[in-house]
Scaffold this active site. Structure first.
Site, short mmCIF file in Angstrom:
data_model
loop_
_atom_site.label_atom_id
_atom_site.label_comp_id
_atom_site.label_asym_id
_atom_site.label_seq_id
_atom_site.Cartn_x
_atom_site.Cartn_y
_atom_site.Cartn_z
N LYS A 1 0.79 -1.32 0.07
CA LYS A 1 0.01 0.12 -0.10
C LYS A 1 0.67 1.12 0.03
O LYS A 1 1.78 1.29 0.57
CB LYS A 1 -0.77 -0.11 1.35
CG LYS A 1 -1.90 1.09 1.39
CD LYS A 1 -2.99 1.01 0.53
CE LYS A 1 -3.90 2.30 0.38
NZ LYS A 1 -3.31 2.94 -0.94
N GLN B 1 7.42 4.17 3.70
CA GLN B 1 5.87 3.59 3.89
C GLN B 1 5.49 2.29 4.47
O GLN B 1 4.47 2.07 5.42
CB GLN B 1 5.32 3.43 2.56
CG GLN B 1 3.90 3.46 2.16
CD GLN B 1 3.18 4.68 2.38
OE1 GLN B 1 3.76 5.91 1.32
NE2 GLN B 1 2.30 5.13 3.01
N LYS C 1 5.65 3.43 8.27
CA LYS C 1 4.67 4.06 8.67
C LYS C 1 3.26 3.16 8.50
O LYS C 1 2.35 3.48 9.44
CB LYS C 1 4.47 5.13 7.16
CG LYS C 1 3.28 6.14 7.21
CD LYS C 1 2.94 6.86 6.23
CE LYS C 1 4.09 7.44 5.68
NZ LYS C 1 3.63 8.41 4.56
N LYS D 1 5.68 2.19 -3.05
CA LYS D 1 5.60 3.54 -3.68
C LYS D 1 5.66 3.25 -5.11
O LYS D 1 6.39 2.60 -5.70
CB LYS D 1 6.69 4.40 -3.08
CG LYS D 1 6.18 5.90 -3.22
CD LYS D 1 5.25 6.36 -2.19
CE LYS D 1 4.85 7.51 -2.20
NZ LYS D 1 4.14 7.90 -0.75
N GLY E 1 -2.47 8.56 -3.87
CA GLY E 1 -2.16 9.67 -4.57
C GLY E 1 -0.78 10.09 -3.70
O GLY E 1 -0.50 9.31 -2.63
N ASP E 2 -0.04 11.26 -4.23
CA ASP E 2 1.13 11.73 -3.75
C ASP E 2 1.21 12.80 -4.37
O ASP E 2 0.48 13.35 -5.08
CB ASP E 2 2.36 10.51 -3.53
CG ASP E 2 3.41 11.12 -2.67
OD1 ASP E 2 3.37 10.80 -1.34
OD2 ASP E 2 4.41 11.68 -3.07
N THR F 1 -4.64 13.50 5.69
CA THR F 1 -3.19 13.83 5.98
C THR F 1 -2.69 14.89 6.57
O THR F 1 -2.09 15.12 7.94
CB THR F 1 -2.29 13.59 4.58
OG1 THR F 1 -2.54 12.41 3.94
CG2 THR F 1 -0.87 13.56 4.95
N ASN G 1 -2.33 19.05 -1.18
CA ASN G 1 -3.20 18.41 -0.48
C ASN G 1 -2.79 18.51 0.88
O ASN G 1 -3.97 18.63 1.83
CB ASN G 1 -3.31 16.97 -1.23
CG ASN G 1 -4.40 16.07 -0.22
OD1 ASN G 1 -3.75 15.49 0.77
ND2 ASN G 1 -5.42 16.35 -0.39
#
Ligand code: NDP
Ligand code: 2IT
Length: 449
Positions: free
Chosen positions: A90, A111, A114, A126, A165-166, A210, A241
């Site tokens: 993920k 990630q 996290k 990622k 997204g990122d 976030t 964002n």
């Protein structure tokens, strides 16, 4: 650094000498988890560190597409499936010209820890591309997303890998990617992607998650000093964002955000960015896709500094929410000189290793992104739960769960740092807490998993 751990770091630098961002992310973890490695010999016996720094799988591919003039363009696509010991991979997609394999590896590595901290069953990955959505027409972005998905669709899925997204990938891009997936596979991939639009399976509060989560985390840190966010002046970078919703939550909790930025410069609004002014920014950035300098033209008393970051502005709290290595040791010193009490990372790895040292030595509360920005992926996890149930929760329900998760991540990082002898060191606390769950799952599933 202990000799054994140092040898692992040296070997990864030797193998991929150009992957600077990955070295940095790996160093930060390796340099802080020694007490756990010493306390539990099973991790060294099972070569967990040697395994955990190596991605399980790397996919790299060609992304051809036609621009508005009918000219063929070629970009490079990536997916780094880092670790799936605790759940399906993920992590987000990033579309930005600076994307390369080293950046993808740093993000996938972060990630993994996290996602472990969120307590939800998600492995780490990622992906993305060196494609730059900036200045492209919607049709060009659609063409790129369609081509990108025509390759990556075979490597993702709700039990395999769930992107989101990122940087450079927001609602518009996720929509096109999801549409392409549905067309190719003849399936609603339900939770093949998160951050979806609300009309096709997205979760309420994912867009906000976030930024909100980072502010919730900073609130918990301030509570340990018997302080709140109320009345505090906040210096924020970025205007995408994460920054947008960090600013919104700061306003809601009675703080005064005074700066925002983009890659061209920053605005300083001493009167504070309020809900009305933020609405202007949301329209400017998400619809018109304009530059932050336009804020200074629109509102009185605002200054715009081109080609600068906002860290020289006086404030009680700092929230770097733009990109990696945007805050260095000199910036950290400026923040301390100006009385900053807490630095909370909304972005991934925005502080350099030297900056972290300055902040921690200077007694500033410092929250590493893998803990403080985990609210985004945690809410992605909640989107997956809702999709699996073929149901959805209200905004308040999701936000409440997000808030609970952030309180829990803070407590876990705080308690773990204390347990391993460095109270207040959220870097050590987050790294060890995130590591233990992944490492134990890896041991339980054997060497060949
Ligand atoms: P967006 O694309 O929405 O916004 C990115 C912002 O950062 C823009 O203001 C952009 O300015 C600025 N920026 C990007 N690259 C640079 C650069 N090289 N130098 C200076 N400014 C830059 O991305 P997000 O807000 O989603 O992401 C921001 C950070 O938060 C990233 O580090 C991301 O990895 C991290 N993050 C995001 C999560 C999410 O859910 N979206 C979750 C957890 C972390 P410009 O428009 O000029 O490029
Ligand atoms: O860095 C991150 O945590 C994200 N970009 C969000 C990933 C996700 O899967 O929601």
């Amino acid at each position: 650094m202990d000799k054994y751990i140092e040898s692992i770091y040296k070997s990864l630098v030797e193998k991929d000498p150009l992957q600077k961002e990955f070295h940095q992310a790996a160093y930060e973890v390796l340099a802080t988890i020694e007490p756990a490695i010493k306390k539990f010999p099973k991790y060294q016996e099972n070569a967990i560190l040697e395994r955990i720094v190596e991605p399980e799988r790397i996919i790299q591919f060609r992304v051809p597409w036609k621009d508005k003039n009918g000219k063929i363009q070629i970009n490079r696509g990536y997916r780094v499936q880092y670790n799936s010991a605790i759940g399906p991979y993920k992590g987000g997609f990033r579309f930005h010209p600076t994307v390369n394999l080293g950046v993808m590896k740093f993000l996938g590595f972060e990630q993994t820890f996290k996602n472990s901290l969120t307590t939800l069953p998600m492995g780490g990955s990622k992906g993305g591309s060196d494609f730059d959505p900036k200045g492209k027409t919607d049709a060009e972005v659609e063409a790129f997303c369609t081509s990108f998905m025509s390759e990556i669709y075979r490597h993702v899925g709700q039990f395999v890998d769930v992107p989101a997204g990122d940087i450079g990938v927001g609602g518009r891009e996720i929509g096109y990617l999801y549409g392409a997936y549905r067309k190719i596979t003849n399936m609603h991939g339900t939770c093949v992607l998160t951050g979806k639009g609300l009309t096709f399976g997205g979760s309420l509060a994912r867009t906000e998650a976030t930024g909100y989560g980072a502010v919730y985390f900073s609130e918990e840190m301030m509570k340990t000093k018997k302080e709140s966010l109320k009345g505090k002046v906040a210096v924020v970078s970025g205007s995408g964002n994460v920054a947008q919703y960090a600013v919104q939550k700061l306003i809601q909790l009675g703080a005064k955000p005074v700066t925002m930025s983009d890659s061209d410069g920053y605005i300083y609004d001493p009167a504070g960015i309020d809900e009305k002014k933020l609405a202007f920014i949301l329209e400017l950035k998400n619809v018109k896709r304009g530059r932050i300098s336009e804020y200074a033209e629109k509102f009185k008393g605002v200054t715009y500094e081109a080609k600068k970051t906002p860290w020289g502005v006086k404030g009680d709290l700092a929230y770097p929410c733009a990109t990696q290595n945007e805050l260095n040791d000199k910036d950290a010193k400026k923040l301390i000189d100006n009385g900053c009490k807490a630095v909370t990372e909304g972005a991934n790895m925005p502080c350099t290793l030297e900056a972290i040292k300055v902040l921690q030595d200077g007694g500033v509360l410092y929250a590493p992104g893998k803990a403080s920005n985990a609210g985004g992926v945690a809410t992605s996890g909640l989107e997956m739960v809702q999709n699996s149930q073929r149901y959805f929760w209200s905004f308040e329900e999701v936000d409440q769960k997000l808030h609970g998760i952030m309180i829990n991540i803070h407590k876990n990082a705080y308690d773990t740092a204390k347990l391993f002898g460095k109270p207040g060191d959220y870097v050590m606390g987050a790294n060890i807490a995130g590591f233990l769950k992944v490492a134990d799952a890896m041991i339980a599933q054997g060497v060949y998993a």
